[in-house]
Design a protein around this motif. Structure first.
Motif, PDB file in Angstrom:
ATOM      1  N   ARG A 139     -36.986  12.647  22.760  1.00 28.59           N
ATOM      2  CA  ARG A 139     -38.429  12.422  22.595  1.00 28.59           C
ATOM      3  C   ARG A 139     -39.195  12.563  23.907  1.00 28.59           C
ATOM      4  N   ARG A 143     -38.347  17.034  24.930  1.00 29.56           N
ATOM      5  CA  ARG A 143     -39.616  17.445  24.331  1.00 29.56           C
ATOM      6  C   ARG A 143     -40.604  17.935  25.388  1.00 29.56           C
ATOM      7  N   GLN A 144     -40.687  17.230  26.496  1.00 26.23           N
ATOM      8  CA  GLN A 144     -41.602  17.637  27.564  1.00 26.23           C
ATOM      9  C   GLN A 144     -41.251  19.024  28.091  1.00 26.23           C
ATOM     10  N   VAL A 146     -39.499  21.418  26.507  1.00 21.61           N
ATOM     11  CA  VAL A 146     -39.737  22.424  25.476  1.00 21.61           C
ATOM     12  C   VAL A 146     -41.229  22.707  25.346  1.00 21.61           C
ATOM     13  N   ASP A 147     -42.060  21.670  25.381  1.00 19.48           N
ATOM     14  CA  ASP A 147     -43.514  21.876  25.325  1.00 19.48           C
ATOM     15  C   ASP A 147     -43.982  22.775  26.475  1.00 19.48           C
ATOM     16  N   GLU A 148     -43.463  22.498  27.660  1.00 21.54           N
ATOM     17  CA  GLU A 148     -43.855  23.282  28.839  1.00 21.54           C
ATOM     18  C   GLU A 148     -43.476  24.749  28.685  1.00 21.54           C
ATOM     19  N   LYS A 149     -42.233  25.005  28.247  1.00 23.21           N
ATOM     20  CA  LYS A 149     -41.778  26.388  28.126  1.00 23.21           C
ATOM     21  C   LYS A 149     -42.405  27.075  26.910  1.00 23.21           C
ATOM     22  N   ALA A 150     -42.686  26.317  25.855  1.00 30.17           N
ATOM     23  CA  ALA A 150     -43.371  26.898  24.698  1.00 30.17           C
ATOM     24  C   ALA A 150     -44.771  27.373  25.090  1.00 30.17           C
ATOM     25  N   GLN A 151     -45.439  26.607  25.943  1.00 27.63           N
ATOM     26  CA  GLN A 151     -46.758  27.015  26.424  1.00 27.63           C
ATOM     27  C   GLN A 151     -46.657  28.305  27.241  1.00 27.63           C
ATOM     28  N   ASP A 166     -43.879  32.533  17.245  1.00 27.37           N
ATOM     29  CA  ASP A 166     -43.995  31.079  17.368  1.00 27.37           C
ATOM     30  C   ASP A 166     -43.063  30.649  18.487  1.00 27.37           C
ATOM     31  N   TYR A 168     -41.983  27.767  19.658  1.00 28.41           N
ATOM     32  CA  TYR A 168     -40.992  26.734  19.359  1.00 28.41           C
ATOM     33  C   TYR A 168     -39.839  27.308  18.541  1.00 28.41           C
TER      34      TYR A 168
END
Length: 216
Positions: A139, A143-144, A146-151, A166, A168
């Protein structure tokens, strides 16, 4: 190798305190290696201290000198694994060429499947149980990241350097298509035949797949 005796002041099942000797460090590592084999084969619920002790070549009391429970051994293994698990994704470089960076990430994940199959199964077994011991790691840290690399992936798509995808699900697909070779190696072996390298041909296939998917 004999295990040092406890002092009278130490309670049964209490891990040794203070600086560890070379023998203590080695015995701890022997236990962790044995536990990795047992946990990756039987899962947390199916594993027992007796199995771990037998795999390590130690008595159960000797094992309990170093770790006071099955959960303590499992926690130690997971703690050592988690930081390593993030490294391949951390290396995705915003300054690099997008397709090359994604291909390199995919290759790093394949290398982990080849070099650390037991660790991969340990992680998979924990997730299948609902991740009770690493929920906060997922969490927060994972998650942090993945959020960074997804951006980053979304920015590459938005600027036309990658096909619209997409971000993610792109990351999830790389996990699925690489970790499968470790987590389901037995199934691959049964289908492809004994002695067949489960990863044989995987890298060029995945390169072709992602090249076609991601071309702008």
């Amino acid at each position: 190798m004999p295990v040092p005796k406890k002092s009278a002041a130490e309670k049964p099942g209490t891990p040794p305190r203070g600086p560890r000797s070379r023998i203590q460090k080695r015995n701890r590592q022997i236990i962790l290696d044995a536990a990795l084999e047992v946990f990756s084969t039987h899962g947390f619920r199916g594993a027992t201290l007796d199995q771990i002790a037998a795999e390590a070549g130690l008595s159960k009391p000797n094992l309990l000198y170093y770790f006071d429970s099955k959960d303590a051994i499992h926690r130690d293994l997971l703690t050592r694994l988690l930081d390593t698990w993030l490294d391949p994704l951390r290396m995705l470089d915003a300054q690099g060429e997008p397709q090359a960076e994604i291909m390199a990430y995919m290759r790093r994940k394949l290398e982990m499947a080849r070099d650390f199959p037991r660790e991969s199964r340990l992680f998979a077994n924990e997730i299948l149980q609902g991740a009770p011991r690493i929920e906060q790691f997922i969490r927060n840290d994972l998650r942090q990241l993945v959020d960074e690399k997804a951006q980053l992936l979304a920015d590459w798509s938005r600027t036309g350097r990658l096909a619209p995808v997409d971000p993610y699900h792109l990351i999830f697909s790389i996990w699925a298509l690489t970790q499968h070779y470790a987590d389901f190696a037995a199934q691959i072996g049964m289908i492809r035949g004994a002695g067949h390298d489960p990863l044989d041909g995987a890298e060029p296939f995945l390169e072709q797949l992602y090249t076609r998917l991601l071309a702008p």
